[in-house]
Design an enzyme around this catalytic site. Structure first.
Site, PDB file in Angstrom:
ATOM      1  N   LYS A  83       0.848  -1.202   0.000  1.00 10.03           N
ATOM      2  CA  LYS A  83       0.000   0.000   0.000  1.00 10.03           C
ATOM      3  C   LYS A  83       0.876   1.241   0.000  1.00 10.03           C
ATOM      4  O   LYS A  83       1.772   1.386   0.832  1.00 10.03           O
ATOM      5  CB  LYS A  83      -0.911   0.023   1.235  1.00 10.03           C
ATOM      6  CG  LYS A  83      -2.169  -0.805   1.061  1.00 10.03           C
ATOM      7  CD  LYS A  83      -2.991  -0.826   2.320  1.00 10.03           C
ATOM      8  CE  LYS A  83      -3.971   0.323   2.386  1.00 10.03           C
ATOM      9  NZ  LYS A  83      -4.822   0.232   3.595  1.00 10.03           N
TER      10      LYS A  83
HETATM   11  O1  G3P Z   1      -9.311   0.904   4.700  1.00  7.65           O
HETATM   12  C1  G3P Z   1      -9.128   2.187   5.199  1.00  7.65           C
HETATM   13  C2  G3P Z   1      -9.636   2.257   6.571  1.00  7.65           C
HETATM   14  O2  G3P Z   1      -8.849   1.484   7.436  1.00  7.65           O
HETATM   15  C3  G3P Z   1      -9.902   3.592   7.107  1.00  7.65           C
HETATM   16  O3  G3P Z   1     -11.058   3.460   7.813  1.00  7.65           O
HETATM   17  O4  G3P Z   1     -12.769   4.068   9.411  1.00  7.65           O
HETATM   18  O5  G3P Z   1     -10.396   4.795   9.766  1.00  7.65           O
HETATM   19  O6  G3P Z   1     -11.757   5.830   7.982  1.00  7.65           O
HETATM   20  P1  G3P Z   1     -11.510   4.610   8.804  1.00  7.65           P
END
Ligand code: G3P
Length: 215
Positions: A83
């Site tokens: 990534k």
């Molecule tokens: O896949 C990306 C993710 O881990 C981010 O999620 O909920 O932290 O915006 P969030």
């Protein structure tokens, strides 16, 4: 649509894997740090049973650093996808890593034009962060729709991996748009199974069956 779990929690990933419904895993530095285990050890363990991509993020912010971290990560196992954040240096690194046959997921995508650049750089996957756009009063799913149109207009092979999913409605929308992958927390994955009418219906079938046995 492929289902990935967005977590570095091995127990959760094993459970989804054992259900036969897991197509891959995404992690990020925040998720890995939450679990408190050695990053590479976790990746090795995940790759020993997950039948699909295991995404691991670099921490450098300069192109050379990202390339070198990407090479190291990709050597852990053939299922590792590197990534890379969607910044200029990141896209430089994508081009180099792709040239070496290393699969790359470009992450932290918040606009369709960013996604266009990532595809031109040769990204294997693009990760639009839906929930975080919703958090700032933008409709996150709109960019997934736009990316889908752009990629199909020009025949880009980059897969759309919808990320930052917060609830089942995000999964539904992603599937309706035709996104390739939805990555979600374990909690959201579990919610996809539930419907109160299923529970009520099952209870009724079982109680009717009991009545028959008593006759
Ligand atoms: O896949 C990306 C993710 O881990 C981010 O999620 O909920 O932290 O915006 P969030």
């Amino acid at each position: 649509m492929k289902i990935f779990l967005d977590t570095a929690n091995v127990k959760e990933i094993r459970e989804a894997h054992e259900l036969g419904l897991l197509d891959g895993v995404t992690t990020n530095p925040s998720l890995v740090s939450k679990e408190g285990h050695d990053f590479h050890e976790v990746l090795r363990e995940l790759c020993s049973f997950v039948n699909g991509p295991v995404n691991a993020e670099v921490l450098s912010v300069d192109g050379n650093g990202m390339v070198s971290e990407g090479r190291t990560l990709s050597k852990i196992h053939k299922n590792i996808v590197v990534k890379i954040p969607l910044i200029k240096e990141g896209l430089k690194a994508v081009k180099i890593l792709r040239g070496e046959g290393i699969r790359v997921n470009v992450t932290l995508c918040f606009s369709p034009t960013q996604a266009l650049l990532a595809a031109k750089a040769g990204a294997s996957y693009i990760s639009p962060f839906i929930g975080r756009l919703d958090d700032v009063s933008e409709v996150g799913m709109d960019i997934v729709r736009d990316i889908k149109t752009i990629y199909s207009n020009y025949g880009f092979k980059t897969e759309i991996l919808v990320a930052s999913i917060r609830h089942p409605l995000h999964v539904l929308e992603a599937a309706k748009i035709g996104a390739d992958i939805a990555t979600m927390p374990f909690e959201v994955f579990n919610k996809l199974f539930n419907h109160p009418l299923t529970d009520i219906g099952l209870a009724r079938f079982l109680s009717d069956w009991e009545k028959l046995k008593k006759k």
